[in-house]
Design a protein around this motif. Structure first.
Motif, PDB file in Angstrom:
ATOM      1  N   GLN A  43      -7.987  -5.668  -0.250  1.00 49.32           N
ATOM      2  CA  GLN A  43      -6.872  -4.783   0.086  1.00 49.32           C
ATOM      3  C   GLN A  43      -5.715  -4.851  -0.897  1.00 49.32           C
ATOM      4  O   GLN A  43      -4.908  -3.922  -0.974  1.00 49.32           O
ATOM      5  CB  GLN A  43      -6.341  -5.147   1.477  1.00 49.32           C
ATOM      6  CG  GLN A  43      -7.393  -5.079   2.573  1.00 49.32           C
ATOM      7  CD  GLN A  43      -6.848  -5.569   3.893  1.00 49.32           C
ATOM      8  OE1 GLN A  43      -6.045  -4.887   4.536  1.00 49.32           O
ATOM      9  NE2 GLN A  43      -7.271  -6.758   4.322  1.00 49.32           N
ATOM     10  N   VAL A  44      -5.616  -5.963  -1.627  1.00 51.77           N
ATOM     11  CA  VAL A  44      -4.550  -6.130  -2.616  1.00 51.77           C
ATOM     12  C   VAL A  44      -5.139  -6.745  -3.870  1.00 51.77           C
ATOM     13  O   VAL A  44      -6.265  -7.244  -3.870  1.00 51.77           O
ATOM     14  CB  VAL A  44      -3.410  -7.042  -2.095  1.00 51.77           C
ATOM     15  CG1 VAL A  44      -2.750  -6.443  -0.860  1.00 51.77           C
ATOM     16  CG2 VAL A  44      -3.926  -8.456  -1.822  1.00 51.77           C
ATOM     17  N   GLU A  45      -4.370  -6.720  -4.946  1.00 56.88           N
ATOM     18  CA  GLU A  45      -4.715  -7.460  -6.161  1.00 56.88           C
ATOM     19  C   GLU A  45      -3.921  -8.761  -6.125  1.00 56.88           C
ATOM     20  O   GLU A  45      -2.685  -8.746  -6.116  1.00 56.88           O
ATOM     21  CB  GLU A  45      -4.323  -6.658  -7.410  1.00 56.88           C
ATOM     22  CG  GLU A  45      -4.975  -5.290  -7.515  1.00 56.88           C
ATOM     23  CD  GLU A  45      -6.328  -5.342  -8.191  1.00 56.88           C
ATOM     24  OE1 GLU A  45      -6.859  -6.454  -8.371  1.00 56.88           O
ATOM     25  OE2 GLU A  45      -6.848  -4.262  -8.532  1.00 56.88           O
ATOM     26  N   PHE A  46      -4.595  -9.889  -6.081  1.00 55.79           N
ATOM     27  CA  PHE A  46      -3.910 -11.172  -6.096  1.00 55.79           C
ATOM     28  C   PHE A  46      -3.597 -11.602  -7.523  1.00 55.79           C
ATOM     29  O   PHE A  46      -4.397 -11.403  -8.437  1.00 55.79           O
ATOM     30  CB  PHE A  46      -4.767 -12.258  -5.441  1.00 55.79           C
ATOM     31  CG  PHE A  46      -4.702 -12.253  -3.936  1.00 55.79           C
ATOM     32  CD1 PHE A  46      -3.512 -12.546  -3.272  1.00 55.79           C
ATOM     33  CD2 PHE A  46      -5.832 -11.964  -3.190  1.00 55.79           C
ATOM     34  CE1 PHE A  46      -3.461 -12.550  -1.890  1.00 55.79           C
ATOM     35  CE2 PHE A  46      -5.784 -11.974  -1.805  1.00 55.79           C
ATOM     36  CZ  PHE A  46      -4.593 -12.261  -1.146  1.00 55.79           C
ATOM     37  N   THR A  47      -2.433 -12.227  -7.687  1.00 54.18           N
ATOM     38  CA  THR A  47      -2.097 -12.842  -8.966  1.00 54.18           C
ATOM     39  C   THR A  47      -2.789 -14.198  -9.060  1.00 54.18           C
ATOM     40  O   THR A  47      -3.456 -14.644  -8.120  1.00 54.18           O
ATOM     41  CB  THR A  47      -0.587 -13.055  -9.087  1.00 54.18           C
ATOM     42  OG1 THR A  47      -0.165 -14.043  -8.110  1.00 54.18           O
ATOM     43  CG2 THR A  47       0.174 -11.759  -8.845  1.00 54.18           C
TER      44      THR A  47
ATOM     45  N   GLN B  74      -5.765 -24.456   0.218  1.00 56.18           N
ATOM     46  CA  GLN B  74      -5.597 -23.010   0.200  1.00 56.18           C
ATOM     47  C   GLN B  74      -4.793 -22.642  -1.040  1.00 56.18           C
ATOM     48  O   GLN B  74      -3.923 -23.404  -1.462  1.00 56.18           O
ATOM     49  CB  GLN B  74      -4.826 -22.514   1.423  1.00 56.18           C
ATOM     50  CG  GLN B  74      -5.431 -22.861   2.761  1.00 56.18           C
ATOM     51  CD  GLN B  74      -4.530 -22.419   3.902  1.00 56.18           C
ATOM     52  OE1 GLN B  74      -3.979 -21.330   3.901  1.00 56.18           O
ATOM     53  NE2 GLN B  74      -4.357 -23.288   4.886  1.00 56.18           N
ATOM     54  N   SER B  75      -5.063 -21.477  -1.609  1.00 57.47           N
ATOM     55  CA  SER B  75      -4.292 -20.988  -2.751  1.00 57.47           C
ATOM     56  C   SER B  75      -3.250 -19.985  -2.281  1.00 57.47           C
ATOM     57  O   SER B  75      -3.564 -19.072  -1.511  1.00 57.47           O
ATOM     58  CB  SER B  75      -5.216 -20.320  -3.779  1.00 57.47           C
ATOM     59  OG  SER B  75      -6.137 -21.252  -4.301  1.00 57.47           O
ATOM     60  N   TYR B  76      -2.007 -20.155  -2.747  1.00 58.68           N
ATOM     61  CA  TYR B  76      -0.953 -19.168  -2.512  1.00 58.68           C
ATOM     62  C   TYR B  76      -0.762 -18.351  -3.777  1.00 58.68           C
ATOM     63  O   TYR B  76      -0.561 -18.901  -4.864  1.00 58.68           O
ATOM     64  CB  TYR B  76       0.371 -19.854  -2.159  1.00 58.68           C
ATOM     65  CG  TYR B  76       0.448 -20.416  -0.756  1.00 58.68           C
ATOM     66  CD1 TYR B  76      -0.527 -20.158   0.200  1.00 58.68           C
ATOM     67  CD2 TYR B  76       1.536 -21.213  -0.374  1.00 58.68           C
ATOM     68  CE1 TYR B  76      -0.433 -20.678   1.481  1.00 58.68           C
ATOM     69  CE2 TYR B  76       1.638 -21.731   0.904  1.00 58.68           C
ATOM     70  CZ  TYR B  76       0.654 -21.469   1.821  1.00 58.68           C
ATOM     71  OH  TYR B  76       0.738 -21.985   3.099  1.00 58.68           O
ATOM     72  N   SER B  77      -0.819 -17.037  -3.626  1.00 62.35           N
ATOM     73  CA  SER B  77      -0.621 -16.123  -4.752  1.00 62.35           C
ATOM     74  C   SER B  77       0.320 -15.003  -4.345  1.00 62.35           C
ATOM     75  O   SER B  77       0.455 -14.692  -3.156  1.00 62.35           O
ATOM     76  CB  SER B  77      -1.954 -15.506  -5.195  1.00 62.35           C
ATOM     77  OG  SER B  77      -2.800 -16.463  -5.782  1.00 62.35           O
ATOM     78  N   CYS B  78       0.954 -14.392  -5.339  1.00 62.69           N
ATOM     79  CA  CYS B  78       1.653 -13.133  -5.104  1.00 62.69           C
ATOM     80  C   CYS B  78       0.601 -12.021  -5.065  1.00 62.69           C
ATOM     81  O   CYS B  78      -0.560 -12.236  -5.414  1.00 62.69           O
ATOM     82  CB  CYS B  78       2.673 -12.863  -6.197  1.00 62.69           C
ATOM     83  SG  CYS B  78       3.979 -14.112  -6.326  1.00 62.69           S
ATOM     84  N   ALA B  79       1.013 -10.831  -4.645  1.00 60.56           N
ATOM     85  CA  ALA B  79       0.070  -9.715  -4.557  1.00 60.56           C
ATOM     86  C   ALA B  79       0.745  -8.432  -5.003  1.00 60.56           C
ATOM     87  O   ALA B  79       1.964  -8.264  -4.837  1.00 60.56           O
ATOM     88  CB  ALA B  79      -0.449  -9.563  -3.121  1.00 60.56           C
ATOM     89  N   VAL B  80      -0.058  -7.526  -5.570  1.00 58.34           N
ATOM     90  CA  VAL B  80       0.417  -6.197  -5.949  1.00 58.34           C
ATOM     91  C   VAL B  80      -0.574  -5.170  -5.406  1.00 58.34           C
ATOM     92  O   VAL B  80      -1.658  -5.513  -4.950  1.00 58.34           O
ATOM     93  CB  VAL B  80       0.564  -6.052  -7.480  1.00 58.34           C
ATOM     94  CG1 VAL B  80       1.543  -7.082  -8.030  1.00 58.34           C
ATOM     95  CG2 VAL B  80      -0.787  -6.169  -8.178  1.00 58.34           C
ATOM     96  N   LYS B  81      -0.188  -3.936  -5.487  1.00 63.08           N
ATOM     97  CA  LYS B  81      -1.044  -2.847  -5.006  1.00 63.08           C
ATOM     98  C   LYS B  81      -2.288  -2.722  -5.885  1.00 63.08           C
ATOM     99  O   LYS B  81      -2.208  -2.862  -7.107  1.00 63.08           O
ATOM    100  CB  LYS B  81      -0.247  -1.535  -5.035  1.00 63.08           C
ATOM    101  CG  LYS B  81      -0.969  -0.325  -4.453  1.00 63.08           C
ATOM    102  CD  LYS B  81      -0.051   0.892  -4.496  1.00 63.08           C
ATOM    103  CE  LYS B  81      -0.741   2.134  -3.936  1.00 63.08           C
ATOM    104  NZ  LYS B  81       0.169   3.300  -3.963  1.00 63.08           N
ATOM    105  N   PRO B  82      -3.454  -2.467  -5.309  1.00 59.62           N
ATOM    106  CA  PRO B  82      -4.672  -2.319  -6.113  1.00 59.62           C
ATOM    107  C   PRO B  82      -4.555  -1.203  -7.143  1.00 59.62           C
ATOM    108  O   PRO B  82      -3.895  -0.180  -6.903  1.00 59.62           O
ATOM    109  CB  PRO B  82      -5.740  -1.981  -5.067  1.00 59.62           C
ATOM    110  CG  PRO B  82      -5.213  -2.527  -3.785  1.00 59.62           C
ATOM    111  CD  PRO B  82      -3.728  -2.368  -3.862  1.00 59.62           C
TER     112      PRO B  82
ATOM    113  N   ALA C 109       0.820  -1.220   0.000  1.00 64.10           N
ATOM    114  CA  ALA C 109       0.000   0.000   0.000  1.00 64.10           C
ATOM    115  C   ALA C 109       0.848   1.262   0.000  1.00 64.10           C
ATOM    116  O   ALA C 109       0.446   2.292  -0.559  1.00 64.10           O
ATOM    117  CB  ALA C 109      -0.933  -0.008   1.207  1.00 64.10           C
ATOM    118  N   THR C 110       2.033   1.195   0.627  1.00 60.88           N
ATOM    119  CA  THR C 110       2.908   2.367   0.737  1.00 60.88           C
ATOM    120  C   THR C 110       4.046   2.352  -0.270  1.00 60.88           C
ATOM    121  O   THR C 110       4.978   3.152  -0.170  1.00 60.88           O
ATOM    122  CB  THR C 110       3.489   2.470   2.160  1.00 60.88           C
ATOM    123  OG1 THR C 110       4.176   1.236   2.480  1.00 60.88           O
ATOM    124  CG2 THR C 110       2.388   2.705   3.181  1.00 60.88           C
ATOM    125  N   ASP C 111       3.973   1.449  -1.247  1.00 65.00           N
ATOM    126  CA  ASP C 111       4.959   1.359  -2.333  1.00 65.00           C
ATOM    127  C   ASP C 111       6.376   1.048  -1.858  1.00 65.00           C
ATOM    128  O   ASP C 111       7.347   1.388  -2.530  1.00 65.00           O
ATOM    129  CB  ASP C 111       4.969   2.648  -3.165  1.00 65.00           C
ATOM    130  CG  ASP C 111       3.678   2.830  -3.950  1.00 65.00           C
ATOM    131  OD1 ASP C 111       3.271   1.866  -4.620  1.00 65.00           O
ATOM    132  OD2 ASP C 111       3.082   3.921  -3.872  1.00 65.00           O
TER     133      ASP C 111
END
Length: 277
Positions: A113-117, A220-228, A93-95
């Motif tokens: 809160q995040v964009e999941f891959t 459970q799924s594991y994904s990376c995440a990026v800022k929305p 969120a804070t880059d």
């Protein structure tokens, strides 16, 4: 009353929109910087941990290196930010990081809160046994009924989770993973309920000592995440992960999977894309 924009006003508005879009282009920002800033941990094998040479290694680390390679044709063009689990979302969120790959379970709450891959691993719970123990597999454990003791990491849902697989078993909870495994090693537990990734890792490190009961649950799924809001960046990371699992980087992904989990993956089927079947 609504007033139409003047030509000058319209042009200014469009320029403002495109300027904002340019400012929000994380992919271009990363390319211009010349290296990826990646958030992950350093204390959880086989996902992210320090090896004997004090180098950061693990499956999450390999996924991040694949992203760096996709960006710069150089898996070393990366700066790692060592972060705790509760810092994953705030750092995005804070880059402070461009992307986080840190065995992050996809949930509906986090997806706000995040964009999941796309997922790069499917986790679950398994049962670890001693290779020379009394019980050979899941069927033997289930037949043992109330005579079975299962060690598990302490959690409010731990007993319910174990009983989903072994309804009659006695559940012993421990406040650390080490104590949970010690109970199995010492014979105080007949099986240890643990993440299947950890089970595979321990079996890879100790192939003659531990075995898998052959039953898994609680996926459970594991994904990376990026800022929305960084859609182009999300699309790029998704492309890297997708082609790692199904395309041009499959050999790299498969080698990492075998190294950390001891499993050889079958190559993707050639022909009609399996994703659309």
């Amino acid at each position: 009353m609504f007033k139409p924009l003047t030509q000058l006003g319209t042009a200014a508005f469009v320029c403002s929109v495109f300027a904002s879009a340019a400012q929000a282009d994380k992919l271009q920002d990363v390319l211009d910087r010349g290296y990826l800033i990646a958030g992950t941990g350093s204390t959880n094998s086989p996902w992210h941990f320090m090896d004997a040479n004090n180098d950061l290694v693990g499956f999450d680390v390999d996924m991040l290196r694949l992203i760096a390679k996709g960006l710069f044709d150089d898996s070393e063009a990366i700066e790692f930010v060592n972060q705790s689990g509760d810092a994953r979302i705030p750092n995005l969120a804070t880059d402070k990081v461009d992307v986080a790959c840190q065995f992050m379970t996809v949930t509906a709450g986090r997806a706000q809160q995040v964009e999941f891959t796309i997922p790069y691993y499917r986790e679950g719970v398994g049962l670890m046994l001693m290779a020379d123990g009394e019980y050979a597999d899941y069927d033997a454990l289930k037949a043992g009924g109330s005579g079975i003791t299962v060690s598990v990491l302490q959690n409010v849902y731990a007993e319910e989770m174990v009983h989903a697989a072994l309804p009659e078993a006695t559940v012993d909870q421990y406040d650390s993973v080490d104590l949970m495994y010690q109970a199995l090693n010492s014979g105080r537990a007949d099986a240890a309920a643990t993440d299947q990734s950890s089970l595979r890792w321990y079996m890879t490190q100790n192939p003659d000592r531990f075995s898998d009961a052959g039953y898994g649950w609680n996926p459970q799924s594991y994904s990376c995440a990026v800022k929305p809001g960084e859609q182009r960046w999300l699309n790029f990371v998704n492309s890297v992960l997708h082609e790692a699992m199904t395309g041009v980087e499959f050999n790299t992904y498969a080698a990492s999977f075998e190294e950390w989990f001891g499993v050889q993956l079958d190559p993707p089927q050639i022909g009609f894309p399996i994703e659309y079947k």
